[in-house]
Design a protein around this motif. Structure first.
Motif, mmCIF file in Angstrom:
data_model
loop_
_atom_site.group_PDB
_atom_site.id
_atom_site.type_symbol
_atom_site.label_atom_id
_atom_site.label_comp_id
_atom_site.label_asym_id
_atom_site.label_seq_id
_atom_site.Cartn_x
_atom_site.Cartn_y
_atom_site.Cartn_z
ATOM 1 N N LEU A 39 0.749 -1.234 -0.247
ATOM 2 C CA LEU A 39 -0.041 -0.159 0.080
ATOM 3 C C LEU A 39 0.811 1.310 -0.155
ATOM 4 O O LEU A 39 0.363 2.380 -0.303
ATOM 5 N N CYS A 40 1.988 1.076 0.441
ATOM 6 C CA CYS A 40 2.899 2.428 0.397
ATOM 7 C C CYS A 40 4.392 1.747 0.264
ATOM 8 O O CYS A 40 4.681 0.666 0.363
ATOM 9 N N CYS A 41 5.089 2.704 -0.118
ATOM 10 C CA CYS A 41 6.576 2.454 -0.241
ATOM 11 C C CYS A 41 7.622 2.706 0.679
ATOM 12 O O CYS A 41 7.607 4.181 1.149
ATOM 13 N N LEU A 42 8.447 2.146 1.279
ATOM 14 C CA LEU A 42 9.544 2.491 2.216
ATOM 15 C C LEU A 42 10.826 1.863 1.351
ATOM 16 O O LEU A 42 10.908 0.710 1.259
ATOM 17 N N ILE A 43 11.566 2.855 1.130
ATOM 18 C CA ILE A 43 12.766 2.459 0.519
ATOM 19 C C ILE A 43 14.004 2.860 1.441
ATOM 20 O O ILE A 43 14.231 3.931 1.866
ATOM 21 N N SER A 44 14.753 2.062 1.432
ATOM 22 C CA SER A 44 16.193 2.102 2.378
ATOM 23 C C SER A 44 17.298 2.079 1.282
ATOM 24 O O SER A 44 17.402 0.886 0.615
ATOM 25 N N ILE A 45 17.981 2.916 1.166
ATOM 26 C CA ILE A 45 19.188 3.105 0.202
ATOM 27 C C ILE A 45 20.462 3.261 1.242
ATOM 28 O O ILE A 45 20.281 4.386 2.073
ATOM 29 N N VAL A 46 21.211 2.376 1.286
ATOM 30 C CA VAL A 46 22.231 2.494 2.244
ATOM 31 C C VAL A 46 23.536 2.625 1.304
ATOM 32 O O VAL A 46 23.787 1.789 0.300
ATOM 33 N N ILE A 47 24.331 3.659 1.578
ATOM 34 C CA ILE A 47 25.730 3.937 0.623
ATOM 35 C C ILE A 47 26.686 3.932 1.431
ATOM 36 O O ILE A 47 26.700 4.607 2.604
ATOM 37 N N CYS A 48 27.701 3.227 1.175
ATOM 38 C CA CYS A 48 29.107 3.125 2.180
ATOM 39 C C CYS A 48 30.001 3.901 1.372
ATOM 40 O O CYS A 48 30.028 4.273 0.197
ATOM 41 N N ASP A 49 31.178 4.265 2.159
ATOM 42 C CA ASP A 49 32.270 4.973 1.713
ATOM 43 C C ASP A 49 31.944 6.450 0.975
ATOM 44 O O ASP A 49 32.731 6.882 0.299
ATOM 45 N N ASN A 50 30.930 7.077 1.460
ATOM 46 C CA ASN A 50 30.475 8.284 1.254
ATOM 47 C C ASN A 50 30.331 8.488 -0.492
ATOM 48 O O ASN A 50 30.620 9.824 -1.028
ATOM 49 N N GLU A 51 30.104 7.426 -0.977
ATOM 50 C CA GLU A 51 29.863 7.660 -2.571
ATOM 51 C C GLU A 51 28.327 8.261 -2.815
ATOM 52 O O GLU A 51 27.515 7.682 -1.951
ATOM 53 N N SER A 52 28.056 8.823 -3.726
ATOM 54 C CA SER A 52 26.760 9.335 -4.008
ATOM 55 C C SER A 52 26.253 8.460 -5.043
ATOM 56 O O SER A 52 26.811 7.988 -5.869
ATOM 57 N N PHE A 53 25.022 8.329 -5.087
ATOM 58 C CA PHE A 53 24.271 7.459 -5.866
ATOM 59 C C PHE A 53 22.950 7.995 -6.253
ATOM 60 O O PHE A 53 22.192 8.252 -5.412
ATOM 61 N N GLN A 54 22.363 8.217 -7.528
ATOM 62 C CA GLN A 54 21.093 8.695 -7.496
ATOM 63 C C GLN A 54 20.412 7.662 -8.544
ATOM 64 O O GLN A 54 20.789 7.059 -9.207
ATOM 65 N N LEU A 55 19.117 7.542 -7.739
ATOM 66 C CA LEU A 55 18.326 6.261 -8.244
ATOM 67 C C LEU A 55 16.941 7.052 -8.626
ATOM 68 O O LEU A 55 16.394 7.425 -7.893
ATOM 69 N N ARG A 56 16.384 6.752 -9.885
ATOM 70 C CA ARG A 56 15.153 7.325 -10.288
ATOM 71 C C ARG A 56 14.221 6.126 -10.063
ATOM 72 O O ARG A 56 14.550 4.886 -10.388
ATOM 73 N N LEU A 57 13.169 6.343 -9.548
ATOM 74 C CA LEU A 57 12.342 5.443 -8.948
ATOM 75 C C LEU A 57 10.821 5.815 -9.186
ATOM 76 O O LEU A 57 10.131 6.699 -9.097
ATOM 77 N N LEU A 58 9.835 4.727 -9.548
ATOM 78 C CA LEU A 58 8.542 5.071 -9.901
ATOM 79 C C LEU A 58 7.898 3.993 -8.888
ATOM 80 O O LEU A 58 8.109 2.841 -9.122
#
Length: 159
Positions: free
Chosen positions: A12-31
């Motif tokens: 019914l709803c979305c919970l997104i966990s994005i864990v990024i290590c080593d201070n790297e940036s990452f962009q994720l386009r999500l629908l």
């Protein structure tokens, strides 16, 4: 680049966990989209699913979280349009045991990813509604679907 991504997906709803290590940036386009796939008189579900699949195919989303893909025939439409572009969870993979392929016992969850899916998991909710209610919630298997994706070749599994 050491990092990992876990996507959690509720029906019914979305919970997104994005864990990024080593201070790297990452962009994720999500629908995150509810396709409203419950068979209803006057609603042309196969046509709706086809249009949604074509929209996704023309979009630039990295991950797509779909809800209410209740019927395997609707999943097959999505798969046939999108399987050359996206990695797709199997229809039964995020439903747990007892999915009939036509609503009963199914979660309705499907996850698509441009990146390889390396792990899936489904945790059904313990409470599913009441047989006294007429909403049908007790007949389906809602829960939490999870995938782990591998965004890059040098991805290192740290779990």
């Amino acid at each position: 680049m050491k990092f990992w991504i876990i996507l959690h997906f509720l029906s019914l709803c979305c919970l997104i966990s994005i864990v990024i290590c080593d201070n790297e940036s990452f962009q994720l386009r999500l629908l995150n989209y509810n396709i409203y796939g419950l068979p209803t008189p006057g609603i042309l579900i196969p046509e709706r699913v086809e249009a949604i699949a074509e929209y996704i195919q023309e979009s630039s989303y990295d991950v797509v979280l779909l809800q209410e893909v209740w019927r395997e025939q609707d999943y097959n439409i999505l798969y046939n349009v999108l399987n050359e572009t996206y990695y797709i969870t199997n229809f039964y993979e995020l439903s747990g045991e007892g999915c009939s392929g036509y609503i009963l016992g199914c979660s309705g969850l499907v996850i698509l990813s441009l990146y390889p899916i390396i792990e899936t998991n489904f945790l059904p909710f313990r409470h599913r509604g009441s047989y006294l209610a007429v909403d049908g919630e007790v007949l389906v298997s809602k829960g939490l679907g999870r995938v782990r994706i591998q965004p890059f070749q040098n991805f290192r599994n740290i779990l």
